[in-house]
Design an enzyme around this catalytic site. Structure first.
Site, PDB file in Angstrom:
ATOM      1  N   CYS A 112       0.792  -1.186   0.012  1.00  0.00           N
ATOM      2  CA  CYS A 112       0.052   0.068   0.017  1.00  0.00           C
ATOM      3  C   CYS A 112       0.774   1.169  -0.013  1.00  0.00           C
ATOM      4  O   CYS A 112       0.243   2.228  -0.294  1.00  0.00           O
ATOM      5  CB  CYS A 112      -0.790  -0.029   1.182  1.00  0.00           C
ATOM      6  SG  CYS A 112      -2.029  -1.354   1.254  1.00  0.00           S
ATOM      7  N   HIS A 261      -3.490   6.987   2.498  1.00  0.00           N
ATOM      8  CA  HIS A 261      -3.977   5.586   2.006  1.00  0.00           C
ATOM      9  C   HIS A 261      -5.315   5.119   2.630  1.00  0.00           C
ATOM     10  O   HIS A 261      -5.660   5.635   3.864  1.00  0.00           O
ATOM     11  CB  HIS A 261      -3.053   4.510   2.561  1.00  0.00           C
ATOM     12  CG  HIS A 261      -3.317   3.115   2.521  1.00  0.00           C
ATOM     13  ND1 HIS A 261      -3.937   2.823   1.044  1.00  0.00           N
ATOM     14  CD2 HIS A 261      -3.032   2.271   3.221  1.00  0.00           C
ATOM     15  CE1 HIS A 261      -4.319   1.493   1.250  1.00  0.00           C
ATOM     16  NE2 HIS A 261      -3.738   0.998   2.487  1.00  0.00           N
ATOM     17  N   ASN A 291     -10.088  -0.543   0.182  1.00  0.00           N
ATOM     18  CA  ASN A 291      -8.792  -0.275   0.090  1.00  0.00           C
ATOM     19  C   ASN A 291      -7.997  -0.871  -1.277  1.00  0.00           C
ATOM     20  O   ASN A 291      -8.336  -1.856  -1.471  1.00  0.00           O
ATOM     21  CB  ASN A 291      -8.410  -1.188   1.479  1.00  0.00           C
ATOM     22  CG  ASN A 291      -6.807  -1.162   1.662  1.00  0.00           C
ATOM     23  OD1 ASN A 291      -6.120  -0.730   0.642  1.00  0.00           O
ATOM     24  ND2 ASN A 291      -6.118  -1.596   2.716  1.00  0.00           N
TER      25      ASN A 291
HETATM   26  N1  ACO Z   1     -18.407  -8.949  10.146  1.00  0.00           N
HETATM   27  C1  ACO Z   1     -18.722  -9.214  11.504  1.00  0.00           C
HETATM   28  N2  ACO Z   1     -17.918  -9.466  12.475  1.00  0.00           N
HETATM   29  C2  ACO Z   1     -16.657  -9.340  12.318  1.00  0.00           C
HETATM   30  C3  ACO Z   1     -16.038  -9.233  10.782  1.00  0.00           C
HETATM   31  C4  ACO Z   1     -17.144  -9.028   9.784  1.00  0.00           C
HETATM   32  N3  ACO Z   1     -16.611  -8.725   8.522  1.00  0.00           N
HETATM   33  N4  ACO Z   1     -14.930  -9.439  11.062  1.00  0.00           N
HETATM   34  C5  ACO Z   1     -14.408  -9.735  12.104  1.00  0.00           C
HETATM   35  N5  ACO Z   1     -15.732  -9.800  13.001  1.00  0.00           N
HETATM   36  C6  ACO Z   1     -15.649 -10.085  14.495  1.00  0.00           C
HETATM   37  C7  ACO Z   1     -14.304 -10.607  14.964  1.00  0.00           C
HETATM   38  O1  ACO Z   1     -14.497 -12.275  14.603  1.00  0.00           O
HETATM   39  C8  ACO Z   1     -14.576 -10.561  16.323  1.00  0.00           C
HETATM   40  O2  ACO Z   1     -15.162 -11.321  16.721  1.00  0.00           O
HETATM   41  P1  ACO Z   1     -15.220 -11.788  18.447  1.00  0.00           P
HETATM   42  O3  ACO Z   1     -15.008 -10.753  19.508  1.00  0.00           O
HETATM   43  O4  ACO Z   1     -16.309 -12.828  18.350  1.00  0.00           O
HETATM   44  O5  ACO Z   1     -13.735 -12.546  18.489  1.00  0.00           O
HETATM   45  C9  ACO Z   1     -14.961  -9.060  16.488  1.00  0.00           C
HETATM   46  O6  ACO Z   1     -15.850  -9.010  15.149  1.00  0.00           O
HETATM   47  C10 ACO Z   1     -13.923  -8.044  16.470  1.00  0.00           C
HETATM   48  O7  ACO Z   1     -13.001  -8.165  15.669  1.00  0.00           O
HETATM   49  P2  ACO Z   1     -11.725  -7.486  15.596  1.00  0.00           P
HETATM   50  O8  ACO Z   1     -10.717  -8.023  14.797  1.00  0.00           O
HETATM   51  O9  ACO Z   1     -11.158  -6.997  16.733  1.00  0.00           O
HETATM   52  O10 ACO Z   1     -12.236  -6.198  14.889  1.00  0.00           O
HETATM   53  P3  ACO Z   1     -11.682  -4.782  14.509  1.00  0.00           P
HETATM   54  O11 ACO Z   1     -12.484  -3.665  15.374  1.00  0.00           O
HETATM   55  O12 ACO Z   1     -10.303  -4.854  14.794  1.00  0.00           O
HETATM   56  O13 ACO Z   1     -11.756  -4.467  12.909  1.00  0.00           O
HETATM   57  C11 ACO Z   1     -10.543  -4.469  11.147  1.00  0.00           C
HETATM   58  C12 ACO Z   1     -11.232  -5.358  12.160  1.00  0.00           C
HETATM   59  C13 ACO Z   1     -11.509  -3.658  10.429  1.00  0.00           C
HETATM   60  C14 ACO Z   1      -9.610  -5.467  10.062  1.00  0.00           C
HETATM   61  C15 ACO Z   1      -9.522  -3.675  11.940  1.00  0.00           C
HETATM   62  O14 ACO Z   1      -8.684  -4.518  12.667  1.00  0.00           O
HETATM   63  C16 ACO Z   1      -8.623  -2.911  10.677  1.00  0.00           C
HETATM   64  O15 ACO Z   1      -9.048  -2.006  10.048  1.00  0.00           O
HETATM   65  N6  ACO Z   1      -7.382  -2.993  10.707  1.00  0.00           N
HETATM   66  C17 ACO Z   1      -6.395  -2.582   9.831  1.00  0.00           C
HETATM   67  C18 ACO Z   1      -6.559  -3.326   8.617  1.00  0.00           C
HETATM   68  C19 ACO Z   1      -5.825  -2.711   7.408  1.00  0.00           C
HETATM   69  O16 ACO Z   1      -5.965  -1.518   7.278  1.00  0.00           O
HETATM   70  N7  ACO Z   1      -5.251  -3.678   6.484  1.00  0.00           N
HETATM   71  C20 ACO Z   1      -4.885  -3.256   5.285  1.00  0.00           C
HETATM   72  C21 ACO Z   1      -3.349  -2.815   5.268  1.00  0.00           C
HETATM   73  S1  ACO Z   1      -2.906  -2.065   3.884  1.00  0.00           S
HETATM   74  C22 ACO Z   1      -2.015  -3.349   2.964  1.00  0.00           C
HETATM   75  O17 ACO Z   1      -0.879  -3.167   2.884  1.00  0.00           O
HETATM   76  C23 ACO Z   1      -3.021  -4.298   2.202  1.00  0.00           C
END
Ligand code: ACO
Length: 334
Positions: A112, A261, A291
């Site tokens: 990214c 980004h 993204n």
């Molecule tokens: N729908 C519903 N529930 C979900 C989903 C979904 N799509 N995805 C995860 N959950 C659940 C999990 O299983 C978890 O359940 P549990 O509490 O029963 O275990 C709960 O939701 C919370 O999960 P978290 O992982 O703690 O959720 P979080 O608030 O951290 O959000 C996310 C997840 C959106 C992925 C966030 O961590 C994020 O944006 N991280 C950065 C990711 C990113 O930017 N990646 C790209 C990098 S750039 C590159 O180089 C490609």
């Protein structure tokens, strides 16, 4: 002093839009959860478009806007982490598609942060006189690297391409400051294996167990520790922007727009807060495109440019982060 100026922008998105509602049919998720946790409502997904066709379309538009003929371009850099082929590189395929017969062409993979790393590579070529102008493109078809059964990652990504034409100029202030970093020790946080992990020789000499085969299949898709990436981004992006601003001799209030980004709206909120910057100065398009990895920044730049939201003389910050781990920020005058 020699510097560079962006003289044209372009972008291309596949026609097929996948909404959060559609994802509800594929994995256990909800439109509400995705919007609340990421800010994303829909994304464009390829139904045949490739990294090269999207990149070429974006390049054509950027060239047209810059008023440049393809033969005048002497450097093409394509930032991508999702090429369809190992060989030839995407940049050479784009060169052939647009007819930039005089250009040197190669790819940059910094996930990214790829567009920022490519922009700074082009800046080095242009400043040192190795090239007079360049076509810099970020292009991704991440939908083929996404595990569409993994709700924690498939909701995040989209496909698309953005391009800019940069030209060397003697007077324009251009890039004022920068900070670019890589940290290979964080590679495990966000990764995706190549399709063919073992050579035919290795396959015949060491039979795999079914369990190993299953592990290999998963490795072919994006695997991400979302929370760790989130922590990395919210801590390091503001630091990196501060470092680039210090390099430019500027401070947060001097900046008109922060083009970040587009990974997650909550990350952008957190960065604005840590910088004590006005959130209004952080435009987003992730609601509509998700993204786009290396295409994220140039697609947003093109949208802002075509909407008349970028003015000559504006001071803008571009900042990205991603797999590698990689991170970068640069301060420039539009
Ligand atoms: N729908 C519903 N529930 C979900 C989903 C979904 N799509 N995805 C995860 N959950 C659940 C999990 O299983 C978890 O359940 P549990 O509490 O029963 O275990 C709960 O939701 C919370 O999960 P978290 O992982 O703690 O959720 P979080 O608030 O951290 O959000 C996310 C997840 C959106 C992925 C966030 O961590 C994020 O944006 N991280 C950065 C990711 C990113 O930017 N990646 C790209 C990098 S750039 C590159 O180089 C490609």
């Amino acid at each position: 002093m020699r510097t560079i100026r962006i003289t044209g922008t372009g972008s291309a998105l596949p026609g097929r839009i996948v909404t959060n509602k559609e994802l509800e049919q594929m994995v256990e998720t909800s439109d509400e959860w995705i919007r609340e946790r990421t800010g994303i409502a829909e994304r464009h997904v390829s139904v045949g478009e490739t990294v090269v066709t999207l990149a070429s379309e974006a390049a054509h538009k950027a060239l047209e806007q810059a008023g440049k003929r393809a033969e005048e371009i002497d450097l093409i850099l394509v930032a991508t982490c999702s090429p369809e082929q190992y060989l030839p590189c995407c940049a050479c395929q784009v060169q052939a598609a647009v007819g930039a017969v005089n250009a040197l062409a190669f790819d940059v993979n910094a996930a990214c942060s790829g567009f920022l790393f490519a922009l700074n590579t082009a800046d080095a070529y242009l400043r040192t006189g190795l090239a007079k102008n360049a076509l810099i493109i970020g292009s991704e078809v991440l939908s083929k690297l996404v595990d569409w059964t993994d709700r924690s990652s498939c909701i995040l990504f989209g496909d698309g391409a953005g391009a800019v034409v940069v030209e060397r100029c003697e007077a324009s202030p251009g890039i004022l400051g920068r900070a670019l970093h890589s940290d290979g020790t964080g590679g495990g946080v966000l990764q995706c294996g190549a399709r063919e992990l073992t050579t035919p020789y290795a396959r015949t000499s060491a039979a795999k167990t079914d369990q190993k085969q299953q592990t290999d299949d998963r490795e072919h898709y994006i695997q991400m520790d979302g929370q760790e990436v989130y922590r990395f981004a919210t801590r390091r992006v503001p630091q990196c922007i501060e470092e680039a601003l210090a390099d430019a001799g500027l401070a947060v209030p001097d900046i008109d727009l922060f083009v970040l980004h587009q990974a997650n709206a909550r990350i952008i909120d957190a960065v604005a807060k840590r910088l004590h910057a006005d959130r209004e100065k952080f435009p987003t398009n992730l609601e509509r495109v998700g993204n786009l990895s290396s295409a994220s920044i140039p697609v947003l730049l093109d949208e802002l440019h075509r909407q008349g939201k970028l003015h000559r003389g504006d001071r803008i910050v571009l900042a990205g982060f991603g797999a590698g781990l990689t991170i970068g920020a640069c301060v420039m005058t539009w």
